[in-house]
Design an enzyme around this catalytic site. Structure first.
Site, PDB file in Angstrom:
ATOM      1  N   PRO A  70       0.757  -0.981  -0.199  1.00  0.00           N
ATOM      2  CA  PRO A  70       0.288   0.196  -0.090  1.00  0.00           C
ATOM      3  C   PRO A  70       0.755   1.514   0.618  1.00  0.00           C
ATOM      4  O   PRO A  70       1.699   1.193   0.146  1.00  0.00           O
ATOM      5  CB  PRO A  70      -0.350  -0.028   1.684  1.00  0.00           C
ATOM      6  CG  PRO A  70      -0.943  -1.923   2.206  1.00  0.00           C
ATOM      7  CD  PRO A  70       0.254  -1.969   1.043  1.00  0.00           C
ATOM      8  N   CYS A  71       0.123   2.282  -0.687  1.00  0.00           N
ATOM      9  CA  CYS A  71       1.386   3.616  -0.609  1.00  0.00           C
ATOM     10  C   CYS A  71       0.585   5.160   0.006  1.00  0.00           C
ATOM     11  O   CYS A  71       1.011   5.934  -0.042  1.00  0.00           O
ATOM     12  CB  CYS A  71       1.556   3.708  -2.106  1.00  0.00           C
ATOM     13  SG  CYS A  71       0.427   3.899  -3.090  1.00  0.00           S
TER      14      CYS A  71
END
Length: 304
Positions: A70-71
């Site tokens: 996830p960013c």
């Protein structure tokens, strides 16, 4: 090689590595339906549990760790990137597993937009974090359409090689191209791959060949843009909410949304790959997946 997979989802990345001859020995995801899909199609080696609750000692030793991370958390100030921001936690877990298991290689996948967060500073810090684990780290943006996937999906592929391993990873050369070029085939179009699928409104035996009845409207936003039968599809996204599927691509005929099977085909999943869950869940699993053929081309470079 023996591979550990994190954030595995329905298994698009893993299936590509398997097709390239590698063996996934352990996988993990928290999304119940995605785990059920993975288990049905790929194997029982996937663990349905929060990675934060799994000590490194319970993860087998391996040659490689793979996964998308996830960013969202990287939009916070750089000085806080190691704080207890919930959105950063899973990235920390990826670092933790690589640090503790010391695989020869790792492959991390993410959206192209991660390159521009905080004017590029966040991504620079990410590369620093990986390098600090004593890995030679490189990255490249790959467009899935250049590898025979009927979709212009761009993703950042980060590859790490442990410092003491004598191996130079070379990104795969494109097999397809937008314009005619020597030795390369033209991009695969939507029509080429879904044109032969049966009408979902007629009796058929195609797996997951059902679609959302969410109203079609063409206003230029994601999920509301006409699809050209003669070009690759735009990026398939995960669903935006639980009510109907506003980001599900319309069929090129402009009369309905694409079916789950049609979108899975555009993600290069094989026709016998069965997704578990409601339409909404399946759309989400497909949108979150790495295209199988893109994963295959990335993985086979480790065989050289």
């Amino acid at each position: 090689m023996e591979v550990v997979s994190l954030f595995s989802g329905a298994g698009g990345l893993d299936l590509g590595f398997i097709l390239a001859g590698h063996k996934i020995i352990w996988a993990n995801d928290l999304y119940k339906d995605a785990v059920a899909t993975y288990r049905y199609n790929i194997g029982n080696h996937i663990v349905e549990k929060d990675i934060r609750e799994i000590p490194s000692s319970e993860i087998p030793d391996c040659d490689m760790v793979i996964g998308g991370f996830p960013c969202q958390g990287f939009s916070v100030a750089n000085t806080k990137r190691h704080s207890e921001d919930e959105r950063n936690v899973l990235y920390k877990e990826l670092l933790r597993v690589i640090r503790d298991k010391r695989p020869k290689f790792f492959v991390a996948e993410n959206v192209k937009g991660i390159l521009s967060l905080n004017k590029g500073e966040s991504f620079r810090k990410i590369l620093e974090d990986f390098s600090s684990l004593s890995y030679k780290v490189q990255f490249k943006v790959l467009n899935a359409a250049n590898y025979g996937v009927p979709q212009t999906r761009e993703r950042v592929i980060i590859v790490g090689v442990r410092n003491d391993v004598d191996f130079n990873y070379i990104y795969p050369e494109p097999t397809h191209t937008k314009l005619p070029a020597d030795g390369k085939r033209l991009w695969v179009s939507v029509g080429e791959v879904i044109g032969s699928l049966p009408d979902p409104d007629q009796p058929n035996e195609m797996l997951n060949h059902t679609y959302s009845k969410y109203k079609l409207s063409f206003n230029g936003y994601i999920g509301h843009r006409p699809i050209d039968y003669n070009k690759p599809a735009p990026t398939i996204t995960a669903r935006g909410d639980d009510r109907g599927g506003v980001v599900i691509l319309p069929h090129p005929n402009g009369l309905r949304r694409m079916t789950c099977r049609e979108l899975a085909t555009l993600q290069s999943f094989p026709a016998n790959f069965k997704f578990i869950g409601t339409n909404s869940s399946v759309y989400r699993q497909i949108g979150n997946a790495v295209p199988v053929m893109l994963a295959y081309h990335i993985a086979k470079q480790f065989n050289n």
